[in-house]
Design a protein around this motif. Structure first.
Motif, PDB file in Angstrom:
ATOM      1  N   GLY A   1      -1.115   5.309   8.257  1.00  0.00           N
ATOM      2  CA  GLY A   1      -0.110   5.725   9.223  1.00  0.00           C
ATOM      3  C   GLY A   1      -0.508   5.401  10.656  1.00  0.00           C
ATOM      4  N   LEU A   2      -1.757   5.068  10.860  1.00  0.00           N
ATOM      5  CA  LEU A   2      -2.242   4.701  12.194  1.00  0.00           C
ATOM      6  C   LEU A   2      -2.362   3.193  12.377  1.00  0.00           C
ATOM      7  CD1 LEU A   2      -5.099   7.358  12.542  1.00  0.00           C
ATOM      8  CD2 LEU A   2      -2.812   7.462  13.542  1.00  0.00           C
ATOM      9  N   VAL A   3      -2.694   2.475  11.305  1.00  0.00           N
ATOM     10  CA  VAL A   3      -2.993   1.043  11.453  1.00  0.00           C
ATOM     11  C   VAL A   3      -2.160   0.163  10.527  1.00  0.00           C
ATOM     12  CG1 VAL A   3      -5.362   1.545  12.163  1.00  0.00           C
ATOM     13  CG2 VAL A   3      -4.880   1.119   9.740  1.00  0.00           C
ATOM     14  N   GLY A   4      -1.235   0.743   9.773  1.00  0.00           N
ATOM     15  CA  GLY A   4      -0.495  -0.021   8.779  1.00  0.00           C
ATOM     16  C   GLY A   4       0.689  -0.790   9.330  1.00  0.00           C
ATOM     17  N   SER A   5       1.572  -1.172   8.438  1.00  0.00           N
ATOM     18  CA  SER A   5       2.780  -1.934   8.784  1.00  0.00           C
ATOM     19  C   SER A   5       3.737  -1.076   9.606  1.00  0.00           C
ATOM     20  CB  SER A   5       3.453  -2.421   7.497  1.00  0.00           C
ATOM     21  OG  SER A   5       2.537  -3.169   6.720  1.00  0.00           O
ATOM     22  N   PRO A   6       4.689  -1.710  10.300  1.00  0.00           N
ATOM     23  CA  PRO A   6       5.543  -0.975  11.251  1.00  0.00           C
ATOM     24  C   PRO A   6       6.154   0.316  10.726  1.00  0.00           C
ATOM     25  CG  PRO A   6       5.922  -3.315  11.501  1.00  0.00           C
ATOM     26  CD  PRO A   6       4.995  -3.164  10.333  1.00  0.00           C
ATOM     27  N   GLN A   7       6.830   0.269   9.562  1.00  0.00           N
ATOM     28  CA  GLN A   7       7.512   1.470   9.090  1.00  0.00           C
ATOM     29  C   GLN A   7       6.575   2.483   8.442  1.00  0.00           C
ATOM     30  OE1 GLN A   7       9.603  -1.440   9.448  1.00  0.00           O
ATOM     31  NE2 GLN A   7      10.114   0.007  11.062  1.00  0.00           N
TER      32      GLN A   7
ATOM     33  N   PRO B   1       0.807  -1.225   0.000  1.00  0.00           N
ATOM     34  CA  PRO B   1       0.000   0.000   0.000  1.00  0.00           C
ATOM     35  C   PRO B   1       0.837   1.272   0.000  1.00  0.00           C
ATOM     36  CG  PRO B   1      -0.939  -1.594   1.514  1.00  0.00           C
ATOM     37  CD  PRO B   1       0.385  -2.141   1.087  1.00  0.00           C
ATOM     38  N   VAL B   2       1.901   1.302   0.800  1.00  0.00           N
ATOM     39  CA  VAL B   2       2.763   2.488   0.843  1.00  0.00           C
ATOM     40  C   VAL B   2       3.369   2.755  -0.525  1.00  0.00           C
ATOM     41  CG1 VAL B   2       4.961   3.366   1.724  1.00  0.00           C
ATOM     42  CG2 VAL B   2       3.284   2.404   3.298  1.00  0.00           C
ATOM     43  N   ARG B   3       3.858   1.712  -1.164  1.00  0.00           N
ATOM     44  CA  ARG B   3       4.500   1.880  -2.475  1.00  0.00           C
ATOM     45  C   ARG B   3       3.497   2.295  -3.547  1.00  0.00           C
ATOM     46  NH1 ARG B   3       6.647  -3.562  -3.566  1.00  0.00           N
ATOM     47  NH2 ARG B   3       5.776  -4.282  -1.590  1.00  0.00           N
ATOM     48  N   LEU B   4       2.324   1.672  -3.553  1.00  0.00           N
ATOM     49  CA  LEU B   4       1.320   2.015  -4.565  1.00  0.00           C
ATOM     50  C   LEU B   4       0.855   3.459  -4.407  1.00  0.00           C
ATOM     51  CD1 LEU B   4      -0.890  -1.205  -4.769  1.00  0.00           C
ATOM     52  CD2 LEU B   4       0.772  -0.372  -6.430  1.00  0.00           C
ATOM     53  N   ILE B   5       0.605   3.880  -3.177  1.00  0.00           N
ATOM     54  CA  ILE B   5       0.146   5.255  -2.951  1.00  0.00           C
ATOM     55  C   ILE B   5       1.238   6.250  -3.328  1.00  0.00           C
ATOM     56  CG2 ILE B   5      -0.531   6.919  -1.168  1.00  0.00           C
ATOM     57  CD1 ILE B   5      -1.981   4.597   0.240  1.00  0.00           C
ATOM     58  N   HIS B   6       2.476   5.924  -2.986  1.00  0.00           N
ATOM     59  CA  HIS B   6       3.594   6.814  -3.323  1.00  0.00           C
ATOM     60  C   HIS B   6       3.662   7.057  -4.832  1.00  0.00           C
ATOM     61  CE1 HIS B   6       7.792   7.681  -4.458  1.00  0.00           C
ATOM     62  NE2 HIS B   6       7.846   8.348  -3.327  1.00  0.00           N
ATOM     63  N   TRP B   7       3.629   5.980  -5.630  1.00  0.00           N
ATOM     64  CA  TRP B   7       3.753   6.133  -7.078  1.00  0.00           C
ATOM     65  C   TRP B   7       2.476   6.645  -7.712  1.00  0.00           C
ATOM     66  CZ3 TRP B   7       8.429   6.751  -8.290  1.00  0.00           C
ATOM     67  CH2 TRP B   7       9.441   6.044  -7.668  1.00  0.00           C
TER      68      TRP B   7
END
Length: 233
Positions: free
Chosen positions: A68-74, A23-29
């Motif tokens: 950022g509240l419920v996602g993976s650690p980093q 999810p972090v990578r998809l949202i970033h791109w």
């Protein structure tokens, strides 16, 4: 001589957790693509397309903030948002306590998300009085909407400055400090950089995105229509 149990424990490699989850990578791109597309459609006068790109950006940013509240650690704020003393110590040479965003980069990312959120929200109350009126323009008095919309272009210019700073920072870390930032944002991890815990299932982020998009669609349906007088000339 260490016991067999101790020796086996030492020989066991630490789990190879992903640094940046899907999810972090998809949202970033996705944001990387949406920003220039939004600029181009506005410049070329494709206002309806521009509006939908802006609404997509809004869903992406809100989803990322929720992640950022419920996602993976980093991906969590608690992993990379640190106090002023930690930021100052980092600039003085102290190592980062997390393999994700460093103390300065964490606040930089947060500021970018806030600017993106403000950019998308001010766009919903924007109007050129000719071809385009934002979906929430009539939620407020025209004076309030116009005041909010006036910041739309200003925020975009500020965003351009921060994006330029972001790109320069990536080049600095990649070339001079030999710290790989682009590869983890593409494949999730790189040599010497891995997560501190298991990633959350990506479907949870998808559920958040669907809920955010559904709420936004409901608000669009409830948004007040233009006054009847504006339909006639």
């Amino acid at each position: 001589m260490p016991s067999v149990r101790t020796q086996n424990h030492r020989d066991t490699p630490s789990p190879d957790y992903v640094l940046w989850d899907l999810p972090v990578r998809l949202i970033h791109w996705l944001i990387f693509l949406l920003l220039p597309a939004s600029w181009w459609t506005a410049e070329e006068g494709y206002q309806e397309v521009h509006q939908w790109l802006g609404l997509t950006l809004l869903v992406a940013v809100v989803t990322r903030l929720c992640w950022g509240l419920v996602g993976s650690p980093q991906s969590r704020f608690r992993d990379f948002l640190r106090g002023p003393s930690t930021v100052v110590a980092y600039f003085r040479g102290a190592p980062s306590a997390t393999p994700g965003h460093n103390p300065a980069g964490g606040w930089s990312a947060m500021l970018l998300w806030v600017l993106l959120l403000a950019q998308a929200l001010t766009g919903t109350v924007n109007s050129d009085d000719v071809l385009y009126t934002g979906p929430f323009y009539y939620v407020f008095d025209s004076g309030v909407s116009d005041s909010l919309a006036a910041y739309h272009e200003t925020i975009f210019n500020v965003l351009l400055g921060f994006i330029a700073l972001h790109v320069l920072s990536v080049i600095y870390y990649e070339r001079l400090r030999k710290q790989r930032l682009l590869k983890p944002m593409v494949v999730g991890k790189a040599e010497g950089r891995k997560g501190t815990g298991p990633a959350q299932p990506a479907y949870k982020a998808l559920i958040i995105a669907v809920l955010v998009g559904g709420m936004l669609f409901a608000l669009l349906e409830l948004a007040p229509a233009p006054p009847a007088s504006e339909y006639y000339w």
